[in-house]
Design a protein around this motif. Structure first.
Motif, PDB file in Angstrom:
ATOM      1  N   PRO A 143       0.705  -1.286   0.112  1.00 30.17           N
ATOM      2  CA  PRO A 143       0.220  -0.118   0.048  1.00 30.17           C
ATOM      3  C   PRO A 143       0.907   1.220   0.042  1.00 30.17           C
ATOM      4  CG  PRO A 143      -0.123  -1.136   1.934  1.00 30.17           C
ATOM      5  CD  PRO A 143       0.552  -2.201   1.288  1.00 30.17           C
ATOM      6  N   GLY A 154       1.577   5.616  -7.120  1.00 25.79           N
ATOM      7  CA  GLY A 154       0.356   5.385  -7.967  1.00 25.79           C
ATOM      8  C   GLY A 154       0.197   6.326  -8.994  1.00 25.79           C
ATOM      9  N   GLU A 155       0.284   7.593  -8.744  1.00 28.72           N
ATOM     10  CA  GLU A 155      -0.009   8.856  -9.662  1.00 28.72           C
ATOM     11  C   GLU A 155       1.055   9.033 -10.538  1.00 28.72           C
ATOM     12  OE1 GLU A 155       0.153  12.732  -7.940  1.00 28.72           O
ATOM     13  OE2 GLU A 155       0.843  12.011  -6.115  1.00 28.72           O
ATOM     14  N   VAL A 190      -7.707   0.355 -11.312  1.00 29.44           N
ATOM     15  CA  VAL A 190      -6.514   1.139 -11.657  1.00 29.44           C
ATOM     16  C   VAL A 190      -6.730   2.563 -11.726  1.00 29.44           C
ATOM     17  CG1 VAL A 190      -5.470  -0.913 -13.143  1.00 29.44           C
ATOM     18  CG2 VAL A 190      -7.141   0.831 -14.342  1.00 29.44           C
ATOM     19  N   TRP A 220      -6.152   3.617  -8.118  1.00 28.25           N
ATOM     20  CA  TRP A 220      -4.883   3.690  -7.774  1.00 28.25           C
ATOM     21  C   TRP A 220      -3.942   4.881  -8.197  1.00 28.25           C
ATOM     22  CZ3 TRP A 220      -3.653  -1.908  -9.270  1.00 28.25           C
ATOM     23  CH2 TRP A 220      -3.028  -2.049 -10.310  1.00 28.25           C
ATOM     24  N   THR A 221      -4.651   5.059  -9.340  1.00 31.15           N
ATOM     25  CA  THR A 221      -3.963   6.348 -10.111  1.00 31.15           C
ATOM     26  C   THR A 221      -4.292   7.366  -9.677  1.00 31.15           C
ATOM     27  OG1 THR A 221      -3.746   4.856 -12.022  1.00 31.15           O
ATOM     28  CG2 THR A 221      -3.155   7.259 -12.301  1.00 31.15           C
ATOM     29  N   PRO A 265      -4.499   7.568  -5.097  1.00 29.86           N
ATOM     30  CA  PRO A 265      -3.540   6.728  -4.331  1.00 29.86           C
ATOM     31  C   PRO A 265      -3.447   6.463  -2.885  1.00 29.86           C
ATOM     32  CG  PRO A 265      -2.470   8.565  -5.617  1.00 29.86           C
ATOM     33  CD  PRO A 265      -3.715   8.578  -5.855  1.00 29.86           C
ATOM     34  N   VAL A 266      -3.802   7.559  -2.301  1.00 29.82           N
ATOM     35  CA  VAL A 266      -3.658   7.491  -0.768  1.00 29.82           C
ATOM     36  C   VAL A 266      -4.825   6.836  -0.173  1.00 29.82           C
ATOM     37  CG1 VAL A 266      -3.677   8.823   1.374  1.00 29.82           C
ATOM     38  CG2 VAL A 266      -2.166   9.479  -0.518  1.00 29.82           C
ATOM     39  N   PHE A 303      -6.319   4.487  -2.146  1.00 31.86           N
ATOM     40  CA  PHE A 303      -6.360   3.129  -2.458  1.00 31.86           C
ATOM     41  C   PHE A 303      -5.557   2.321  -1.536  1.00 31.86           C
ATOM     42  CE2 PHE A 303      -4.081  -0.201  -4.678  1.00 31.86           C
ATOM     43  CZ  PHE A 303      -5.049  -1.089  -5.207  1.00 31.86           C
ATOM     44  N   GLY A 304      -4.469   2.945  -1.138  1.00 27.82           N
ATOM     45  CA  GLY A 304      -3.623   2.333  -0.083  1.00 27.82           C
ATOM     46  C   GLY A 304      -4.130   1.922   1.128  1.00 27.82           C
ATOM     47  N   SER A 305      -5.021   3.148   1.515  1.00 31.87           N
ATOM     48  CA  SER A 305      -5.642   3.131   2.977  1.00 31.87           C
ATOM     49  C   SER A 305      -6.575   1.747   2.768  1.00 31.87           C
ATOM     50  CB  SER A 305      -6.257   4.255   3.333  1.00 31.87           C
ATOM     51  OG  SER A 305      -5.465   5.321   3.225  1.00 31.87           O
ATOM     52  N   ALA A 345      -4.985  12.939  -6.752  1.00 32.55           N
ATOM     53  CA  ALA A 345      -3.577  13.033  -7.155  1.00 32.55           C
ATOM     54  C   ALA A 345      -3.603  14.465  -7.825  1.00 32.55           C
ATOM     55  CB  ALA A 345      -3.097  11.985  -8.138  1.00 32.55           C
TER      56      ALA A 345
END
Ligand code: HDD
Ligand code: HEM
Ligand code: HEM
Lengths: 470, 356
Positions: free
Chosen positions: A105, A112-113, B66, B69-70, B73-74, B76-78, B295
């Motif tokens: 994560p 990711g960006e 996708v 996460w693009t 992103p934060v 997505f990780g969380s 993002a």
């Protein structure tokens, strides 16, 4: 340019901070193993997604030109196999996408960006692939013949673009660029610059060819076996010749591309190249050491055969050029040399062998217009499939483990990227069991699919060469 | 730009909820079809309808991943680190479902078909249940920003999660029955039309009841979400969804399955939209607004451009696929799943080349 970005990256290395606040369990072996396992399952399957459609279309093209039902039977049979492998590619690829979030994560949150746009395009590619493979396979005998053939073309193209975009991510991990690091935060992402990084081109070409080599030799091996068992009718012979031709064309080219890859790695990841070779000290006129084991304590390769100047020659095309050694970075910034080195040399050895096999096939074909007759040749073709598979996995191990301890080369360490969630070992165990079950199931299914005699693929009416009316 | 990316996400979620959900729902009917002989016709119809489209339907999920996460992103990780358990279970379910479905088409004996079918059907129910539970965790504000910062259990074992999980299963079953009834008409199998019509009506009523009763659950468990759903645009979406659901029931009752397909889609789509409105301006309720989650502009612009260009290829392709499917061009023969084994279970004809 490469020197510049490497310097930037080293400066950044001291300061990049985990976006989500970091992991408290940095050394999760299970996470790495799960990632490697899932990739190791996905990639060999997608080799068929890369290469099979082109082979099938080739055979269907033969059918359209000659109207011979043997070609149709073969193309149709192969397309059914391709559909099954595609389904497995889809589910294993889905697991990979989940794992990016489940295991890494911090990596996703921070970067990711930067690299994500490539995955967006990869997603579109797979969409197109899924759509047309369904139309193609279920459209046999239903769509007009030309339309059916044309429906296969997007599958080939999207197989290539899918590979291209996913490798743009991997090559970026190896040669990261297209962002700045300010106070440990990733800023100013420039996604196109990240996507078209200089490592992309050799990786794409090398992997794409690997797809043809792996799929081609595995399929050819099955027909080589049938050949030895005495099944030598047109159907089986076509299967052998087409698959073998694709693989045999790609194999010699792969050696040249591999050389290109090696020189690119020398430029952008000198420590990785040093690990490939077990070269401890930076030196001029560096030798190449064949075989042997690297000793971490002495920094020497034991039991290997040393060939003077060859490494300098290979990596710079100049026998006296200087090659960077492992001692250019701190020991904790070096990858595990033996794994990387053995994997690399395995790939080279097998790659050379496959190229030779390809040559023999083509020489015989060009000079005598027939297949080689010796039993050894067919045994070699049978062995070539599994060998190509091993070469490809080895190449990936060399590439990925050679990048360690970095997940994003010189910018983020793998241990910074990992998840904080518990229970990874449970997940790992489950995943292993599931993959084993999947493998058994797929083998079982493919045997089932190929057990029916080939003529069942075409209707009775077609057998005496009549076109089915629409 | 963030709004456009959110729109992409919602497009993907909605399409997956409708098409992927219908595939899962088909699995539900497969699971409940009864004995091998009694359920053979039902299962044969399901096999025939799903085979050409399930992979394309599945890609919507990848599409959502996708984009998130693009563009976010934060978040997505969380989400993935906190909700790792339900998401992992769903992922494993996806392997089983895809593999079992592909394999069942080739099963050689009724026993094989039963085992594979059971696996396929069971995972078809588990996947929406766990995806729904994960969605419930997000909607009720239980995902915190950070690496596995939220509670690993209560983030998905809670009333809202249970509700959305069950709702996902039931609506999927309903939409599937509507679609399968239409497909049965096309295939010319009247008894299947009747069978799926009954199921569509029954599941539709149950879905409606669950949704209504669910509002009470949401009210006590996630008051902010409830407020969002009962005021402004959220309320409008909820009403639209209710109307869509009622219209579907009426259309199915009248035997107008083509239109019912559309209205069922509207009902599902509206509720997905309602979710977005309800948690506006948040991406992760209480934690991260849409703007905070987004993002930087350069990435969003690149993503919108890339997906936009991709859509130019994708949309005609999808249209072509669904047109072929609806015109019956890709239809397989209808064959009750149990009957396949009767005439030829002996198998093993002598091998012969095709090319003589
Ligand atoms: C059938 C498979 C196959 C064969 C025969 C070869 N390779 Fe390979 N190699 C791969 C399949 C592969 C791969 C697909 O596994 C890799 C991993 C990453 C990549 O782009 O391709 C790879 C990576 C890879 C790399 C590292 C690239 C990087 O880190 O960016 C180098 C230097 C080489 N190869 C060199 C060679 C040479 C000199 C070969 C010839 C003798 C060779 N490979 C044959
Ligand atoms: C687009 C392609 C790829 C991406 C984005 C990618 C990404 C990653 C990530 C995130 C890790 C975790 C870091 C680590 O474990 O050290 C990793 C490790 C690894 N990957 Fe890759 N990978 C890709 C392709 C592959 C392929 C095709 C293979 C092999 C078949 C592979 C083999 C491995 C291995 C063996 C590791 C483990 C390294 C270790 O144990 O130290 N990778 N990769
Ligand atoms: C060298 C690396 C890779 C190559 C060459 C590759 C190639 C492909 C190809 C050609 C397919 C189409 C399916 C098939 O033909 O079987 C596919 C499917 C897929 N791949 Fe990979 N892949 C790679 C790595 C990855 C990684 C690292 C991920 C995830 C993060 C991934 C995610 C997926 C997904 C989700 C699908 C399914 C798409 C669908 O639903 O249709 N792949 N891959």
């Amino acid at each position: 340019m490469p020197g510049m970005s490497a310097l930037d990256a080293v400066l950044a290395a001291q300061s990049v901070v985990e976006t989500l606040g970091g992991g408290s369990q940095p050394d999760r072996v299970e996470a790495r193993q799960m990632q490697a396992l899932s990739l190791g399952v996905h990639i060999p399957i997608v080799c068929f997604g890369i290469a099979f459609p082109a082979m099938i279309l080739f055979v269907e093209g033969l059918y359209l030109r000659t109207g011979d039902p043997a070609y149709k039977a073969l193309a149709k049979r192969w397309s059914k196999v391709a559909l099954v492998l595609f389904a497995v590619g889809v589910v294993t690829g889905t697991i990979l996408s989940f794992e990016f979030g489940l295991l890494w994560p911090e990596f996703m949150a921070s970067f990711g960006e930067v690299f994500g746009v490539a995955f967006g395009l990869e997603g579109i590619s797979f969409f197109v692939e899924a759509i047309f493979i369904a139309i193609y396979v279920y459209g046999w005998d239903r769509l007009p013949r030309r339309t059916h053939f044309l429906a296969g073309v997007p599958i080939v193209i999207s197989g290539f673009t899918g590979t291209f975009f996913v490798l743009s991510v991997n090559s970026w991990m190896n040669n990261p660029q297209g962002f700045d690091v300010v106070d440990g935060q990733v800023t100013d992402p420039r996604p196109w610059e990240a996507m078209f990084n200089p490592n992309l081109w050799h990786e794409v070409v090398h992997m794409y060819l690997a797809g043809y080599i792996v799929a081609g030799f595995i399929v050819a091996g099955i027909y080589a076996y049938a050949h030895l068992k005495g099944r030598r009718d047109k159907y089986h012979r076509t299967g052998l010749v087409v698959a073998l031709s694709f693989a045999a064309l790609a194999a010699p080219v792969q050696v040249i591309v591999g050389d290109w890859a090696g020189r690119q790695v020398g430029k952008t990841q000198p420590v990785k190249l040093a690990a490939f070779e077990g070269l401890t000290k930076t030196q001029k006129s560096a030798p190449f050491t064949l075989g042997g084991l690297y000793d971490e304590k002495t920094g020497e390769v034991e039991y290997g055969i040393e060939i003077p100047w060859l490494l300098s020659l290979l990596s710079e095309h100049n026998p006296t050029a200087e090659v960077t050694g492992l001692d250019s970075v701190r020991p904790e910034d070096r990858p595990p040399v033996n794994i990387v080195r053995i994997a690399f040399q395995t790939m080279i050895a097998i790659g050379t062998g496959l190229a030779l096999l390809g040559f023999i096939f083509f020489l015989t074909w060009l000079r005598k217009r027939r297949l080689p007759r010796t039993r050894v040749f067919y045994l070699a073709v049978m062995a070539a499939g599994p060998a190509a598979f091993v070469a490809m996995i080895s190449g990936w191990i060399a590439t990925e483990v050679g990048r360690q301890p970095w997940i994003v080369y010189n910018v983020m360490r793998t241990e910074q990227a990992v998840t904080n969630a518990d229970g990874l070992e449970v997940g790992y165990a489950v995943l292993v069991a599931v993959y084993v079950a999947l493998a058994v199931a797929v083998v079982w299914l493919l045997r089932r699919l190929t057990a029916a005699p080939p003529h069942t693929e075409v209707s009775q009416a077609e057998l005496p060469r009549t076109k089915v009316a629409h | 730009m963030a709004e456009i990316c959110l729109a992409f996400v919602m497009l993907g979620v909605t399409a997956y909820a409708i098409f992927g959900g219908a595939d899962f729902g088909a699995g539900f009917w497969d699971l409940t079809a009864g004995t091998a002989e009694g359920g053979g016709r039902l299962r044969g119809m399901i096999q025939r309808s799903m085979a050409p489209v399930w992979e394309a339907n599945h890609v919507w999920l990848i599409f959502v991943l996708v984009i998130v996460w693009t563009a976010f992103p934060v978040a997505f990780g969380s989400i993935f680190s906190t909700l790792s358990i339900p998401l992992f279970v769903a992922a494993i379910g996806i392997i089983f479902r895809g593999a079992a479905f592909a394999l069942r088409g080739q099963a050689g004996t009724i026993r094989e078909a039963k085992v594979l079918g059971g696996l396929f059907a069971l995972s078809s129910v588990l996947i929406p249940l766990f995806f729904g539970a994960a969605a419930g965790g997000i909607a009720s504000g239980r995902v915190e920003v950070g690496n596995a910062a939220g509670d690993p259990i209560t983030s998905w074992v809670n009333p809202t999660s249970a509700l959305i999980g069950v709702l996902a299963v039931v609506t999927g079953a309903h939409v599937a029955a509507v679609y399968l009834a239409g497909d049965s008409v096309r295939a010319g199998v009247p008894d299947m039309v009747q069978a799926f019509r009954r199921r569509a009506l029954g599941s539709g009523v149950i879905a409606g009841l669950v949704a209504l009763g669910g509002l009470a659950v949401v009210r006590s468990d996630a008051p902010d979400l409830f407020d969002g759903l009962t005021s402004g645009a959220g309320l409008a979406a909820v009403i639209a969804s209710g109307l869509g659901g009622a219209a579907t029931l009426a259309l199915v009752f009248a035997g107008r399955y083509g239109l019912a397909r559309v209205s069922a889609g509207v009902a599902v789509g509206a509720i997905c939209l309602g979710w977005v409105f309800a948690q506006d301006p948040y991406f992760l309720p209480g934690e991260l607004t849409l703007d905070q989650a987004a993002a930087s502009d350069a990435s969003l612009t690149a993503l919108v451009f890339a997906v936009g260009v991709g859509m130019i290829i994708l949309i005609p392709s999808l249209w072509y696929l669904y047109r072929l499917v609806l015109k019956g061009e890709l239809d397989q023969e209808f064959e009750p799943l149990d009957q396949r084994f009767r005439p030829q279970s002996a198998g093993g004809q002598p091998p012969a080349g095709a090319g003589q």
